[in-house]
Design an enzyme around this catalytic site. Structure first.
Site, short mmCIF file in Angstrom:
data_model
loop_
_atom_site.label_atom_id
_atom_site.label_comp_id
_atom_site.label_asym_id
_atom_site.label_seq_id
_atom_site.Cartn_x
_atom_site.Cartn_y
_atom_site.Cartn_z
N ASP A 17 0.73 -1.18 0.03
CA ASP A 17 0.24 -0.12 0.14
C ASP A 17 1.05 1.47 0.05
O ASP A 17 1.88 1.45 0.88
CB ASP A 17 -0.89 -0.09 0.87
CG ASP A 17 -2.18 0.62 1.32
OD1 ASP A 17 -2.46 1.64 -0.17
OD2 ASP A 17 -2.69 1.16 1.61
N HIS A 34 3.30 3.50 -8.97
CA HIS A 34 2.58 1.69 -9.59
C HIS A 34 3.95 0.76 -9.61
O HIS A 34 4.39 0.24 -9.70
CB HIS A 34 1.72 1.43 -10.27
CG HIS A 34 -0.16 0.91 -9.59
ND1 HIS A 34 -0.29 1.20 -7.84
CD2 HIS A 34 -1.13 2.44 -10.29
CE1 HIS A 34 -1.40 1.80 -7.62
NE2 HIS A 34 -1.33 2.86 -8.93
N ASN A 65 -10.42 -2.33 -5.92
CA ASN A 65 -9.24 -1.95 -6.82
C ASN A 65 -10.69 -1.04 -8.35
O ASN A 65 -10.31 -0.62 -9.30
CB ASN A 65 -8.43 -2.27 -7.21
CG ASN A 65 -7.35 -2.15 -5.85
OD1 ASN A 65 -6.54 -3.13 -5.68
ND2 ASN A 65 -8.09 -1.62 -5.28
N LEU A 188 -7.10 -5.36 7.27
CA LEU A 188 -6.72 -6.63 5.72
C LEU A 188 -7.15 -6.45 4.93
O LEU A 188 -6.91 -7.17 3.94
CB LEU A 188 -7.48 -8.43 6.60
CG LEU A 188 -6.04 -8.78 7.96
CD1 LEU A 188 -7.31 -9.87 8.16
CD2 LEU A 188 -5.51 -8.81 7.29
N SER A 189 -8.44 -5.33 4.56
CA SER A 189 -9.10 -5.22 3.35
C SER A 189 -8.94 -6.53 2.61
O SER A 189 -8.36 -6.15 0.74
CB SER A 189 -7.96 -3.78 2.65
OG SER A 189 -7.52 -3.24 3.38
N GLU A 200 0.37 -13.61 11.51
CA GLU A 200 0.75 -12.45 12.52
C GLU A 200 0.90 -11.29 12.13
O GLU A 200 1.25 -11.33 10.21
CB GLU A 200 1.99 -13.22 13.50
CG GLU A 200 2.50 -14.10 14.19
CD GLU A 200 1.93 -13.89 15.13
OE1 GLU A 200 1.82 -12.62 15.89
OE2 GLU A 200 1.32 -14.82 15.65
C1 FPP Z 1 -1.89 0.32 -3.52
O1 FPP Z 1 -1.65 1.24 -3.48
C2 FPP Z 1 -0.96 -0.49 -4.35
C3 FPP Z 1 -1.21 -1.38 -5.38
C4 FPP Z 1 -2.78 -1.38 -5.75
C5 FPP Z 1 -0.94 -2.03 -7.32
C6 FPP Z 1 0.02 -2.76 -6.40
C7 FPP Z 1 0.56 -3.47 -7.29
C8 FPP Z 1 2.08 -3.00 -8.05
C9 FPP Z 1 2.46 -2.82 -6.95
C10 FPP Z 1 2.37 -3.23 -8.68
C11 FPP Z 1 2.58 -4.97 -9.50
C12 FPP Z 1 3.34 -4.98 -10.35
C13 FPP Z 1 3.71 -6.53 -9.90
C14 FPP Z 1 4.69 -7.06 -11.73
C15 FPP Z 1 2.35 -7.72 -9.98
P1 FPP Z 1 -2.52 2.67 -3.49
O2 FPP Z 1 -2.90 2.95 -5.11
O3 FPP Z 1 -3.79 1.83 -2.91
O4 FPP Z 1 -1.46 3.53 -3.37
P2 FPP Z 1 -1.90 4.92 -1.36
O5 FPP Z 1 -2.83 4.24 -1.11
O6 FPP Z 1 -0.61 5.88 -1.44
O7 FPP Z 1 -3.05 5.26 -2.89
#
Ligand code: FPP
Length: 233
Positions: A17, A34, A65, A188-189, A200
């Site tokens: 996150d 991302h 999402n 946990l969302s 844990e």
């Molecule tokens: C949460 O941060 C993150 C996500 C919803 C996306 C996670 C995906 C990646 C890290 C890329 C994965 C890559 C591969 C190759 C699988 P947020 O967008 O909710 O952040 P915020 O809460 O600060 O807005």
């Protein structure tokens, strides 16, 4: 990394996150957060494998999402597809195996095909298993399990916790020992609802793109000091 080998979690799960906030702090578009998050994941796979972790699961896209903007959703799907295509060979060289947990029917077909190809290519690797949770929701996983149980015509009297466990997305993967969530949120969302009941939990204020070996070590160390009673005494 902690020395107490006996206290090393087998399965570490991460709620990645804070990508959006990381980008906003720098005046960048969310998608760059991302993209940096994907790089952080690549390094974390190496660090976790080096630490002796056998299973690393990460929450990359939740069933919730889909509510995000179409620019962000499409961008995120593209980042995943490109990243997997580019990195699967390197993962295989490290003997890593890539697997996916979640619904597949709502993903862009090219992404679903990329997942299948990556799973097939790394199927026989015996090193770390990396599990990408995409269009994953813990409630959806349970709903999907119940549907399959009904389709299989199982009688009510035969429905047990063990039976349900066998119908989850990856029944051979051990339950997560440790769930880490970054960015200061403490929820946990809808992640690993069925298998995570005794996990844990470890929370860090670090935003996912800034996650590194130091934070992973701190989480493993905190884990190694906890006593896991799982309802016993
Ligand atoms: C949460 O941060 C993150 C996500 C919803 C996306 C996670 C995906 C990646 C890290 C890329 C994965 C890559 C591969 C190759 C699988 P947020 O967008 O909710 O952040 P915020 O809460 O600060 O807005």
């Amino acid at each position: 990394m902690p020395d107490e080998v006996g206290n090393l979690p087998q399965h570490v799960a991460i709620i990645m996150d804070g990508n959006g906030r990381w980008a906003r702090k720098r005046g960048l578009p969310r998608l760059l957060g991302h993209r940096k998050g994907a790089k952080t994941l690549e390094q974390t796979v190496r660090d976790a494998a080096a630490a002796g972790i056998k299973y690393l699961s990460v929450y990359a896209f939740s069933t919730e999402n889909w509510k995000r903007s179409s620019v962000e959703k499409t961008g995120l799907m593209r980042i995943m597809e490109r990243y997997i295509k580019r990195k699967v060979a390197a993962l295989k060289e490290q003997h890593g195996r890539l697997r996916f947990a979640g619904r597949r029917d709502r993903l862009p077909p090219s992404l679903a095909a990329t997942f299948e190809e990556a799973e097939r290519t790394t199927r026989d690797e015996m090193g770390i298993q990396v599990i990408l949770c995409v269009d994953y929701g813990g409630r959806q996983e349970i709903v999907d399990a119940v549907k399959k149980i009904l389709e299989d015509g199982i009688e009510a009297e035969n429905v047990t916790e063990d039976l349900l466990s066998g119908y989850m997305y990856l029944p051979d993967v051990p339950e997560p020992d440790l769930i880490i969530r970054t960015s200061g949120e403490e929820r946990l969302s809808n992640f690993w609802l069925w298998t995570g009941v005794y996990s844990e939990l470890y929370f860090t204020d670090t935003l996912w793109p800034d996650f590194d070996k130091g934070v992973l070590s701190a989480a493993l160390e905190a884990y190694s000091k906890r006593q896991r009673r799982k309802g016993g005494v």
